[in-house]
Enzyme design. Structure first.
Site, mmCIF file in Angstrom:
data_model
loop_
_atom_site.group_PDB
_atom_site.id
_atom_site.type_symbol
_atom_site.label_atom_id
_atom_site.label_comp_id
_atom_site.label_asym_id
_atom_site.label_seq_id
_atom_site.Cartn_x
_atom_site.Cartn_y
_atom_site.Cartn_z
ATOM 1 N N GLY A 16 13.127 0.212 12.553
ATOM 2 C CA GLY A 16 13.803 1.405 12.051
ATOM 3 C C GLY A 16 12.906 2.491 11.481
ATOM 4 O O GLY A 16 13.325 3.237 10.601
ATOM 5 N N THR A 17 11.681 2.630 12.023
ATOM 6 C CA THR A 17 10.823 3.713 11.513
ATOM 7 C C THR A 17 11.372 5.083 11.926
ATOM 8 O O THR A 17 11.272 6.048 11.165
ATOM 9 C CB THR A 17 9.363 3.562 11.981
ATOM 10 O OG1 THR A 17 9.328 3.576 13.399
ATOM 11 C CG2 THR A 17 8.743 2.281 11.453
ATOM 12 N N ASN A 18 11.963 5.151 13.108
ATOM 13 C CA ASN A 18 12.586 6.422 13.513
ATOM 14 C C ASN A 18 13.807 6.719 12.658
ATOM 15 O O ASN A 18 14.050 7.864 12.290
ATOM 16 C CB ASN A 18 12.960 6.384 15.000
ATOM 17 C CG ASN A 18 11.774 6.681 15.898
ATOM 18 O OD1 ASN A 18 11.237 7.784 15.868
ATOM 19 N ND2 ASN A 18 11.334 5.694 16.649
ATOM 20 N N HIS A 114 12.061 8.941 23.471
ATOM 21 C CA HIS A 114 11.271 8.082 24.367
ATOM 22 C C HIS A 114 9.781 8.400 24.152
ATOM 23 O O HIS A 114 9.395 9.570 24.117
ATOM 24 C CB HIS A 114 11.668 8.335 25.830
ATOM 25 C CG HIS A 114 10.875 7.500 26.785
ATOM 26 N ND1 HIS A 114 11.156 6.159 26.982
ATOM 27 C CD2 HIS A 114 9.806 7.789 27.548
ATOM 28 C CE1 HIS A 114 10.269 5.664 27.844
ATOM 29 N NE2 HIS A 114 9.444 6.643 28.204
ATOM 30 N N GLU A 152 23.735 8.551 32.577
ATOM 31 C CA GLU A 152 23.757 7.229 33.219
ATOM 32 C C GLU A 152 22.392 6.811 33.779
ATOM 33 O O GLU A 152 22.189 5.658 34.107
ATOM 34 C CB GLU A 152 24.852 7.185 34.307
ATOM 35 C CG GLU A 152 24.603 8.029 35.544
ATOM 36 C CD GLU A 152 24.884 9.528 35.338
ATOM 37 O OE1 GLU A 152 25.176 9.953 34.203
ATOM 38 O OE2 GLU A 152 24.786 10.268 36.327
HETATM 39 C C1 GRF Z 1 8.845 2.145 19.409
HETATM 40 O O1 GRF Z 1 8.713 1.393 20.586
HETATM 41 C C2 GRF Z 1 8.955 3.575 19.751
HETATM 42 O O2 GRF Z 1 7.970 4.000 20.607
HETATM 43 C C3 GRF Z 1 10.325 3.602 20.339
HETATM 44 O O3 GRF Z 1 11.054 2.824 19.416
HETATM 45 C C4 GRF Z 1 10.179 1.901 18.804
HETATM 46 C C5 GRF Z 1 10.172 2.117 17.324
HETATM 47 O O4 GRF Z 1 11.274 1.531 16.804
HETATM 48 N N1 GRF Z 1 10.861 4.882 20.583
HETATM 49 P P1 GRF Z 1 11.740 1.794 15.338
HETATM 50 O O5 GRF Z 1 12.253 3.188 15.227
HETATM 51 O O6 GRF Z 1 10.597 1.551 14.390
HETATM 52 O O7 GRF Z 1 12.831 0.741 15.164
#
Ligand code: GRF
Length: 205
Positions: A16-18, A114, A152
Protein backbone atom coordinates in the site's frame (compact mmCIF):
# COMPACT_ATOMS: atom_id res chain seq x y z
CA UNK A 1 -24.61 18.04 -4.13
CA UNK A 2 -22.32 20.51 -5.94
CA UNK A 3 -19.98 21.04 -3.01
CA UNK A 4 -19.62 17.38 -2.19
CA UNK A 5 -16.34 15.70 -3.04
CA UNK A 6 -16.05 12.72 -5.38
CA UNK A 7 -16.19 9.49 -3.40
CA UNK A 8 -13.09 7.45 -4.11
CA UNK A 9 -12.43 3.76 -3.47
CA UNK A 10 -8.84 2.53 -3.60
CA UNK A 11 -8.28 -1.12 -4.52
CA UNK A 12 -5.09 -2.70 -3.17
CA UNK A 13 -3.34 -6.06 -2.84
CA UNK A 14 -0.15 -5.48 -0.90
CA UNK A 15 1.97 -3.04 1.05
CA UNK A 16 0.00 0.00 0.00
CA UNK A 17 2.76 2.54 -0.68
CA UNK A 18 0.68 4.00 -3.51
CA UNK A 19 -2.31 4.14 -1.17
CA UNK A 20 -0.12 5.98 1.34
CA UNK A 21 0.84 8.51 -1.33
CA UNK A 22 -2.88 9.09 -1.96
CA UNK A 23 -3.67 9.44 1.76
CA UNK A 24 -0.79 11.91 2.19
CA UNK A 25 -1.89 13.86 -0.90
CA UNK A 26 -5.38 14.21 0.48
CA UNK A 27 -3.96 15.42 3.80
CA UNK A 28 -1.68 17.90 2.04
CA UNK A 29 -4.47 19.28 -0.12
CA UNK A 30 -3.11 17.92 -3.40
CA UNK A 31 -6.28 15.86 -3.67
CA UNK A 32 -9.06 18.29 -2.89
CA UNK A 33 -11.86 17.35 -5.29
CA UNK A 34 -12.14 13.78 -4.02
CA UNK A 35 -12.25 11.93 -0.73
CA UNK A 36 -10.86 8.45 -0.13
CA UNK A 37 -13.95 6.82 1.35
CA UNK A 38 -13.11 3.14 1.10
CA UNK A 39 -10.11 0.84 0.73
CA UNK A 40 -10.71 -2.66 -0.62
CA UNK A 41 -8.07 -5.37 -0.55
CA UNK A 42 -8.40 -8.61 -2.46
CA UNK A 43 -5.75 -10.08 -0.16
CA UNK A 44 -6.56 -10.83 3.47
CA UNK A 45 -4.21 -9.13 5.92
CA UNK A 46 -2.54 -6.86 3.31
CA UNK A 47 -0.58 -4.09 5.05
CA UNK A 48 -2.45 -1.53 2.94
CA UNK A 49 -5.49 -2.24 5.16
CA UNK A 50 -3.51 -1.15 8.22
CA UNK A 51 -2.48 2.05 6.44
CA UNK A 52 -6.17 2.75 5.73
CA UNK A 53 -7.16 2.00 9.33
CA UNK A 54 -4.40 4.29 10.63
CA UNK A 55 -5.83 7.07 8.48
CA UNK A 56 -9.36 6.38 9.71
CA UNK A 57 -10.57 5.12 6.34
CA UNK A 58 -13.12 2.33 6.11
CA UNK A 59 -11.37 -0.80 4.86
CA UNK A 60 -12.63 -4.21 3.83
CA UNK A 61 -11.36 -7.39 2.22
CA UNK A 62 -13.10 -8.99 -0.75
CA UNK A 63 -11.32 -12.24 -1.46
CA UNK A 64 -11.72 -14.13 -4.71
CA UNK A 65 -10.18 -17.13 -2.99
CA UNK A 66 -12.97 -17.17 -0.42
CA UNK A 67 -15.74 -16.29 -2.86
CA UNK A 68 -14.68 -19.01 -5.26
CA UNK A 69 -14.82 -17.29 -8.66
CA UNK A 70 -14.09 -14.07 -10.53
CA UNK A 71 -17.85 -13.57 -11.05
CA UNK A 72 -18.65 -13.89 -7.35
CA UNK A 73 -15.68 -11.66 -6.49
CA UNK A 74 -16.78 -8.90 -8.84
CA UNK A 75 -20.43 -9.22 -7.78
CA UNK A 76 -19.42 -8.63 -4.16
CA UNK A 77 -17.07 -5.82 -5.14
CA UNK A 78 -19.84 -4.04 -7.08
CA UNK A 79 -22.20 -4.48 -4.15
CA UNK A 80 -19.71 -2.88 -1.73
CA UNK A 81 -18.87 -0.01 -4.12
CA UNK A 82 -22.47 0.78 -4.99
CA UNK A 83 -23.61 0.58 -1.37
CA UNK A 84 -21.28 3.53 -0.71
CA UNK A 85 -22.01 5.47 -3.92
CA UNK A 86 -18.38 5.27 -5.01
CA UNK A 87 -17.74 7.43 -8.08
CA UNK A 88 -14.07 6.83 -8.79
CA UNK A 89 -12.09 3.59 -8.40
CA UNK A 90 -8.32 3.82 -8.08
CA UNK A 91 -6.24 0.68 -8.59
CA UNK A 92 -3.12 1.16 -6.48
CA UNK A 93 -0.90 -1.91 -6.57
CA UNK A 94 -4.03 -3.98 -7.23
CA UNK A 95 -2.79 -7.28 -8.65
CA UNK A 96 -5.94 -8.68 -10.22
CA UNK A 97 -7.38 -8.21 -13.69
CA UNK A 98 -10.98 -7.02 -13.82
CA UNK A 99 -13.45 -8.39 -16.38
CA UNK A 100 -14.86 -6.51 -19.36
CA UNK A 101 -18.26 -6.47 -17.66
CA UNK A 102 -16.80 -4.78 -14.60
CA UNK A 103 -14.73 -2.22 -16.49
CA UNK A 104 -17.72 -1.35 -18.72
CA UNK A 105 -19.94 -0.81 -15.71
CA UNK A 106 -17.49 1.79 -14.35
CA UNK A 107 -16.37 3.12 -17.71
CA UNK A 108 -14.05 6.20 -17.37
CA UNK A 109 -14.28 5.82 -13.60
CA UNK A 110 -11.42 3.38 -12.97
CA UNK A 111 -7.78 4.46 -13.06
CA UNK A 112 -4.60 2.44 -12.60
CA UNK A 113 -0.92 3.13 -12.12
CA UNK A 114 1.52 1.00 -14.12
CA UNK A 115 5.30 1.12 -13.57
CA UNK A 116 6.44 1.70 -17.16
CA UNK A 117 5.96 4.20 -19.95
CA UNK A 118 3.01 2.55 -21.72
CA UNK A 119 3.03 1.11 -24.42
CA UNK A 120 6.39 -0.34 -23.32
CA UNK A 121 6.45 -3.31 -20.95
CA UNK A 122 2.73 -3.47 -20.28
CA UNK A 123 -0.11 -5.94 -20.59
CA UNK A 124 -1.08 -9.13 -18.85
CA UNK A 125 2.41 -10.60 -18.34
CA UNK A 126 4.04 -7.42 -17.04
CA UNK A 127 3.42 -6.76 -13.36
CA UNK A 128 5.52 -6.07 -10.27
CA UNK A 129 9.24 -6.68 -10.66
CA UNK A 130 8.77 -8.31 -14.07
CA UNK A 131 8.24 -4.88 -15.62
CA UNK A 132 11.61 -3.62 -14.39
CA UNK A 133 13.41 -6.87 -15.24
CA UNK A 134 12.12 -6.53 -18.79
CA UNK A 135 13.15 -2.87 -19.06
CA UNK A 136 16.70 -3.67 -17.89
CA UNK A 137 16.95 -6.71 -20.13
CA UNK A 138 15.84 -4.71 -23.16
CA UNK A 139 18.35 -2.02 -22.32
CA UNK A 140 16.11 1.03 -22.44
CA UNK A 141 17.72 4.14 -20.97
CA UNK A 142 14.49 5.72 -19.78
CA UNK A 143 11.49 4.15 -18.10
CA UNK A 144 8.81 5.59 -15.82
CA UNK A 145 5.20 5.22 -14.80
CA UNK A 146 1.82 5.72 -16.41
CA UNK A 147 -1.62 6.43 -14.98
CA UNK A 148 -4.39 5.37 -17.34
CA UNK A 149 -8.09 4.62 -17.48
CA UNK A 150 -8.91 0.96 -17.12
CA UNK A 151 -10.81 -0.83 -19.88
CA UNK A 152 -11.08 -4.46 -20.94
CA UNK A 153 -7.51 -4.52 -22.29
CA UNK A 154 -4.87 -4.87 -19.53
CA UNK A 155 -2.99 -1.53 -19.40
CA UNK A 156 -4.82 -0.56 -22.61
CA UNK A 157 -7.03 2.35 -21.55
CA UNK A 158 -6.53 6.03 -22.37
CA UNK A 159 -3.40 7.56 -20.83
CA UNK A 160 -3.95 10.25 -18.18
CA UNK A 161 -0.40 11.07 -17.05
CA UNK A 162 3.19 9.81 -17.47
CA UNK A 163 6.50 10.56 -15.78
CA UNK A 164 9.89 9.37 -16.92
CA UNK A 165 12.77 8.00 -14.84
CA UNK A 166 16.35 7.61 -16.08
CA UNK A 167 17.91 4.17 -15.82
CA UNK A 168 21.33 3.93 -14.16
CA UNK A 169 24.13 1.54 -15.13
CA UNK A 170 24.07 0.03 -11.65
CA UNK A 171 20.30 -0.52 -11.50
CA UNK A 172 18.82 -3.85 -10.48
CA UNK A 173 15.09 -4.59 -10.90
CA UNK A 174 14.71 -3.80 -7.19
CA UNK A 175 16.51 -0.43 -7.21
CA UNK A 176 14.66 0.57 -10.36
CA UNK A 177 11.28 -0.44 -8.94
CA UNK A 178 11.92 1.69 -5.85
CA UNK A 179 13.02 4.73 -7.85
CA UNK A 180 10.09 4.49 -10.29
CA UNK A 181 7.69 4.38 -7.35
CA UNK A 182 9.33 7.31 -5.55
CA UNK A 183 9.91 9.60 -8.53
CA UNK A 184 6.95 8.68 -10.69
CA UNK A 185 4.15 6.50 -9.27
CA UNK A 186 3.73 8.28 -5.93
CA UNK A 187 3.65 11.63 -7.76
CA UNK A 188 1.41 11.04 -10.76
CA UNK A 189 -1.15 8.82 -9.08
CA UNK A 190 -2.31 11.53 -6.62
CA UNK A 191 -2.12 14.22 -9.34
CA UNK A 192 -4.22 12.07 -11.69
CA UNK A 193 -6.64 11.31 -8.92
CA UNK A 194 -7.20 15.02 -8.37
CA UNK A 195 -7.47 15.69 -12.11
CA UNK A 196 -10.12 13.02 -12.69
CA UNK A 197 -12.03 13.89 -9.50
CA UNK A 198 -12.12 17.51 -10.62
CA UNK A 199 -13.34 16.50 -14.08
CA UNK A 200 -16.05 14.30 -12.58
CA UNK A 201 -17.14 17.10 -10.23
CA UNK A 202 -17.49 19.50 -13.13
CA UNK A 203 -19.71 16.99 -14.96
CA UNK A 204 -22.11 16.75 -12.02
CA UNK A 205 -25.36 18.61 -12.50
C1 GRF B 1 4.65 -2.08 -7.30
O1 GRF B 1 4.82 -3.25 -8.06
C2 GRF B 1 4.39 -0.94 -8.21
O2 GRF B 1 5.30 -0.85 -9.23
C3 GRF B 1 3.01 -1.27 -8.66
O3 GRF B 1 2.38 -1.63 -7.45
C4 GRF B 1 3.36 -2.14 -6.56
C5 GRF B 1 3.39 -1.32 -5.32
O4 GRF B 1 2.37 -1.71 -4.53
N1 GRF B 1 2.34 -0.26 -9.38
P1 GRF B 1 1.92 -0.89 -3.28
O5 GRF B 1 1.28 0.38 -3.73
O6 GRF B 1 3.11 -0.62 -2.39
O7 GRF B 1 0.94 -1.85 -2.61
Amino acid sequence: MKDEKIKIAVLVSGGGTNLQALIDAEMNGIIKSGKISLVVSNVKGAYALTRAANAGIENITVSKKELGSQEAFERKLIEELEARDIELIVLAGFMSILSEEFTRRFSDRIINVHPSLIPAFCGKVFYGLKVHEAALEYGVKVTGATVHFVNEIPDGGKIIMQKSVKIRECDTPQTLQKRVMKIAEWKILPLSCEKISKDLLSKRV
